[in-house]
Write an enzyme that holds these catalytic residues in place. Structure first.
Site, PDB file in Angstrom:
ATOM      1  N   CYS A  68      -0.336   4.099   2.219  1.00 39.91           N
ATOM      2  CA  CYS A  68      -0.049   3.896   3.646  1.00 39.91           C
ATOM      3  C   CYS A  68       1.422   4.148   3.956  1.00 39.91           C
ATOM      4  O   CYS A  68       1.750   4.764   4.966  1.00 39.91           O
ATOM      5  CB  CYS A  68      -0.350   2.446   4.063  1.00 39.91           C
ATOM      6  SG  CYS A  68      -1.852   1.759   3.399  1.00 39.91           S
ATOM      7  N   ASP A  69       2.311   3.651   3.122  1.00 44.29           N
ATOM      8  CA  ASP A  69       3.713   3.551   3.520  1.00 44.29           C
ATOM      9  C   ASP A  69       4.697   4.395   2.705  1.00 44.29           C
ATOM     10  O   ASP A  69       5.876   4.463   3.053  1.00 44.29           O
ATOM     11  CB  ASP A  69       4.159   2.075   3.447  1.00 44.29           C
ATOM     12  CG  ASP A  69       3.345   1.202   4.398  1.00 44.29           C
ATOM     13  OD1 ASP A  69       2.947   1.719   5.456  1.00 44.29           O
ATOM     14  OD2 ASP A  69       3.095   0.033   4.089  1.00 44.29           O
TER      15      ASP A  69
ATOM     16  N   CYS B 195       0.829  -1.213   0.000  1.00 49.18           N
ATOM     17  CA  CYS B 195       0.000   0.000   0.000  1.00 49.18           C
ATOM     18  C   CYS B 195       0.857   1.255   0.000  1.00 49.18           C
ATOM     19  O   CYS B 195       1.407   1.654   1.035  1.00 49.18           O
ATOM     20  CB  CYS B 195      -0.925  -0.016   1.214  1.00 49.18           C
ATOM     21  SG  CYS B 195      -1.933   1.470   1.367  1.00 49.18           S
TER      22      CYS B 195
END
Ligand code: NAP
Length: 307
Positions: free
Chosen positions: A134-135, A131
């Site tokens: 997300c990261d 993701c």
């Protein structure tokens, strides 16, 4: 007989549990094979509103679970093995025990497809991710690699150029599954380097608990080489967890539940929440929002039934 069974304990399932428990419906939550959902596979979550310092993914879902339990939600470990949704009450086989329920909230999620390389699972959250939203932030000025040839891979590669020093996109074929517009956008991005007909054979370095390099192989020439990498993003699709419904619920050809508007499925009394239906946004906050919607619909459904 339960009022509500919730399948899945990620953000969608836990939020549905908070709402239905507060409505005094005493929901039963079946945790599933990946208890805590996708967030339990991440480290710091910085985009869930309300946590200015960020919060660890596993802590966030655990907090939601505690919140639901404080209002009377019950959690059972294990998985749903089978279901009978052909008539009400619905029947759910939880680890070999059949339980009846008036309503069902399906929040079983979609699992990221992984490459299956040695060490890959151990390095999730330590350089390996599925993701970018997300990261990506953790890889400022770092060397990033994205694997995949679909729209997700193009989108992630483009997004990651905001952070990384370089982004290398590795795809196993010459042709791309991605739509032309997404592919063109990636091709025109000067920070993205394409490696086609190439596969990843190894990820290093499990012993150091971080990603340091990968071994690649060109399928046409057979040439194999190592490249330094800090962030390794796998974008080769997701698999919605709908197998247990065995064609009893309407899905699209890939197995994602088809929404009939709101949180409704084609079966009255069965509601969807989160990634099991959503192939576009897939965020913790959207899954939580969807869990809330499903809970409100289940509550209204039961009210209308006079239960
Ligand atoms: P996808 O379209 O199924 O593409 C998966 C890609 O991963 C393919 O290129 C496939 O290669 C590759 N792949 C699969 N297994 C692999 C393996 N074991 N090793 C190496 N490569 C592997 O999945 P997606 O990109 O996640 O997209 C899913 C759906 O969401 C699509 O309908 C897509 O259009 C949509 N989507 C849309 C947007 C957008 O419009 N903004 C963004 C993201 C996703 P092959 O091509 O060789 O099979």
């Amino acid at each position: 007989m339960r009022n509500v069974i919730i399948i899945g304990s990620g953000c969608a399932g836990n939020t549905a549990a908070i709402y239905t428990a507060r409505a005094n419906l005493k929901p039963l939550v079946v945790s599933g094979h990946e208890a805590g959902g996708q967030l339990s596979l991440t480290t710091l979550v910085e985009n869930f509103p309300g946590f200015p310092e960020g919060i660890n993914g596993p802590d966030l879902v655990e907090n939601m679970k505690k919140q639901a339990q404080s209002f009377g939600a019950e959690y059972v470990h294990g998985a749903v093995l089978d279901t009978n949704l052909s008539r009400r009450p619905f029947r759910i086989d939880i680890e070999g025990e059949w339980v009846e329920t008036r309503t069902l909230i399906i929040a079983s999620g979609a699992s990221a497809r992984w490459l299956g390389l040695a060490g890959e699972q151990k390095l999730i959250g330590h350089g390996v991710s599925s993701c970018a939203t997300c990261d990506g932030f953790f890889y400022r000025d770092k060397k990033i690699m994205v694997v995949g040839g679909g729209d997700s891979a193009m989108e992630e590669a483009n997004f990651l150029t905001r952070f990384g020093r370089s982004v290398t996109l590795v795809h196993r074929r010459e042709e791309f599954r991605a739509s032309k517009i997404m592919l063109d956008r990636a091709r025109h991005n000067p920070k993205i380097r394409f490696l086609t007909n190439t596969v990843v054979e190894e990820i290093h370095d499990v012993s150091k608990h971080l990603v340091s390099a990968v071994r690649l192989r060109n399928l046409n020439t057979g040439e194999s080489w190592e490249e330094e990498v800090d962030g390794f993003f796998v974008a080769i699709g997701h698999i919605p967890n709908t197998k247990i419904f065995n064609g009893q619920i309407a899905t699209d050809p890939d197995g994602y539940i088809l929404s009939q508007g709101g949180a409704r499925t084609n079966i009255p009394g069965v509601f969807h929440a989160g990634d099991v239906q959503d192939r576009v946004y897939r965020q913790a906050i959207t899954a939580s929002g969807a869990g809330c919607m499903a809970a409100i619909e289940a509550e209204r459904f039961l009210e209308a039934e006079g239960d």
